[in-house]
Write an enzyme that holds these catalytic residues in place. Structure first.
Site, PDB file in Angstrom:
ATOM      1  N   ILE A  12       0.834  -1.194   0.000  1.00  0.00           N
ATOM      2  CA  ILE A  12       0.000   0.000   0.000  1.00  0.00           C
ATOM      3  C   ILE A  12       0.869   1.244   0.000  1.00  0.00           C
ATOM      4  CG2 ILE A  12      -1.829   1.264   1.193  1.00  0.00           C
ATOM      5  CD1 ILE A  12      -2.701  -1.351   2.477  1.00  0.00           C
TER       6      ILE A  12
ATOM      7  N   ASN B 243       1.196   5.583  -0.999  1.00  0.00           N
ATOM      8  CA  ASN B 243       0.366   6.774  -0.792  1.00  0.00           C
ATOM      9  C   ASN B 243      -0.580   7.035  -1.947  1.00  0.00           C
ATOM     10  OD1 ASN B 243       1.281   7.916   1.802  1.00  0.00           O
ATOM     11  ND2 ASN B 243       3.265   8.038   0.783  1.00  0.00           N
ATOM     12  N   THR B 244      -0.183   6.661  -3.160  1.00  0.00           N
ATOM     13  CA  THR B 244      -1.019   6.890  -4.334  1.00  0.00           C
ATOM     14  C   THR B 244      -1.680   5.611  -4.825  1.00  0.00           C
ATOM     15  OG1 THR B 244       0.423   8.710  -5.036  1.00  0.00           O
ATOM     16  CG2 THR B 244      -1.056   7.766  -6.694  1.00  0.00           C
TER      17      THR B 244
ATOM     18  N   VAL C  45       8.272   1.214   5.630  1.00  0.00           N
ATOM     19  CA  VAL C  45       8.242  -0.246   5.748  1.00  0.00           C
ATOM     20  C   VAL C  45       8.463  -0.919   4.397  1.00  0.00           C
ATOM     21  CG1 VAL C  45       5.731  -0.469   5.477  1.00  0.00           C
ATOM     22  CG2 VAL C  45       7.001  -2.171   6.826  1.00  0.00           C
ATOM     23  N   ASP C  46       8.072  -0.262   3.300  1.00  0.00           N
ATOM     24  CA  ASP C  46       8.332  -0.843   1.980  1.00  0.00           C
ATOM     25  C   ASP C  46       9.831  -0.905   1.710  1.00  0.00           C
ATOM     26  OD1 ASP C  46       8.444   1.930   1.909  1.00  0.00           O
ATOM     27  OD2 ASP C  46       7.513   2.103  -0.062  1.00  0.00           O
TER      28      ASP C  46
ATOM     29  N   ASP D 251      14.262   1.321  -5.410  1.00  0.00           N
ATOM     30  CA  ASP D 251      12.858   1.265  -5.828  1.00  0.00           C
ATOM     31  C   ASP D 251      12.595   2.450  -6.739  1.00  0.00           C
ATOM     32  OD1 ASP D 251      10.063   1.256  -6.091  1.00  0.00           O
ATOM     33  OD2 ASP D 251       9.783   0.435  -4.088  1.00  0.00           O
TER      34      ASP D 251
END
Length: 270
Positions: A7, A9-10, A100-101, A120
């Site tokens: 999940i 933010n966008t 966390v990602d 990323d």
């Protein structure tokens, strides 16, 4: 079935994984702020045995998923950044403040290849470094390519803006304003990665493998002189590592993990 959720933010990306066969059944995405209850963009929660979540979008979004999991009696596993996990020591002064990602990517990358540079290439470009002994050194966060283009569009009204650029011949000067913008943004993205990586290698007197993930990973790897691995499921793999549910996961086999002998071939610019 296992629902893995990344999940942002966008956008919230998801995949559906078979608990018994250990294979990916389906993938999709949903706008994070959209309605989750009854959404046609999400799998049927009645078919799920477990949900694993990496969430950077805040508590309100997490509560939506928690309510759905409770309604359908689905076991919920929520990842959180911490001081140490899976052999990696978090380099942040406040470990819980690390996205966390990013933490999932670092854990997965270290499990697969040992010391590495994890990048990323999404809405933001994030870089994280972890040494062979498991010490995470922190990293960098900059706007991603699409965000840079949006910023330039808003800040400079006369600059043409197109979403469907072909990104051909990106290292040569642009012969139109549109080309100059496109090529410049590409060089900005690749240049910052190359500079950070080169300075890291010089300071540490070693070269670590690079692992790329995110929507622009294929494009950015074209501009890097260093070889790189691509691992689209790297964040999901971090969830597999800390919440192993299938037989292969419990053996430490992460889905799509790169193998050292299989480095991506470089693409030569035309």
């Amino acid at each position: 079935m296992i629902l893995d959720l990344d999940i942002g933010n966008t956008l919230s990306k998801w995949r559906l994984k078979s608990l018994e066969q250990d294979k990916i059944i389906e993938r999709g995405s949903v706008w994070t702020r959209d309605r989750w209850d009854g959404s046609q963009e999400l799998p049927d929660f009645r078919d799920l045995k477990a949900i694993r979540i990496s969430n950077v979008a805040g508590k309100d979004i997490l509560r939506k998923v928690e309510r759905l999991a409770k309604r359908y009696r689905v076991k919920l596993y929520v990842a959180r950044s911490c001081e140490e996990s899976a052999g990696v020591r978090n380099g942040y002064q406040k470990p819980e403040a690390l996205g966390v990602d990013r933490w999932m990517g670092v854990l997965a990358g270290y499990h697969a290849l040992g010391g590495c540079c994890v990048i990323d290439c999404g809405s933001a470009i994030t870089m994280d470094f972890v040494l062979p002994d498991g010490q995470h050194l922190g990293g960098f966060i900059t706007p991603g390519m699409r965000l840079m283009k949006e910023s330039l569009k808003l800040g400079t009204s006369n600059v043409p803006f197109q979403q469907d650029d072909t990104y051909q011949g990106l290292t040569v000067p642009g012969t139109s304003t549109q080309e100059a913008v496109t090529h410049g943004i590409f060089l900005a993205a690749v240049g910052q990665i190359a500079l950070a990586y080169d300075q890291f290698c010089q300071s540490q007197k070693q070269k670590l493998p690079i692992i790329l993930t995110g929507g622009d990973a294929d494009l950015i790897r074209r501009g890097l002189s260093a070889n790189a691995y691509r691992w689209p499921d790297m964040v999901y793999a971090g969830l597999e590592l800390i919440f192993p549910l299938t037989a292969l996961e419990r053996q430490g086999q992460l889905y799509g993990a790169p193998v050292r002998a299989k480095i991506i071939e470089k693409v030569v610019f035309a």
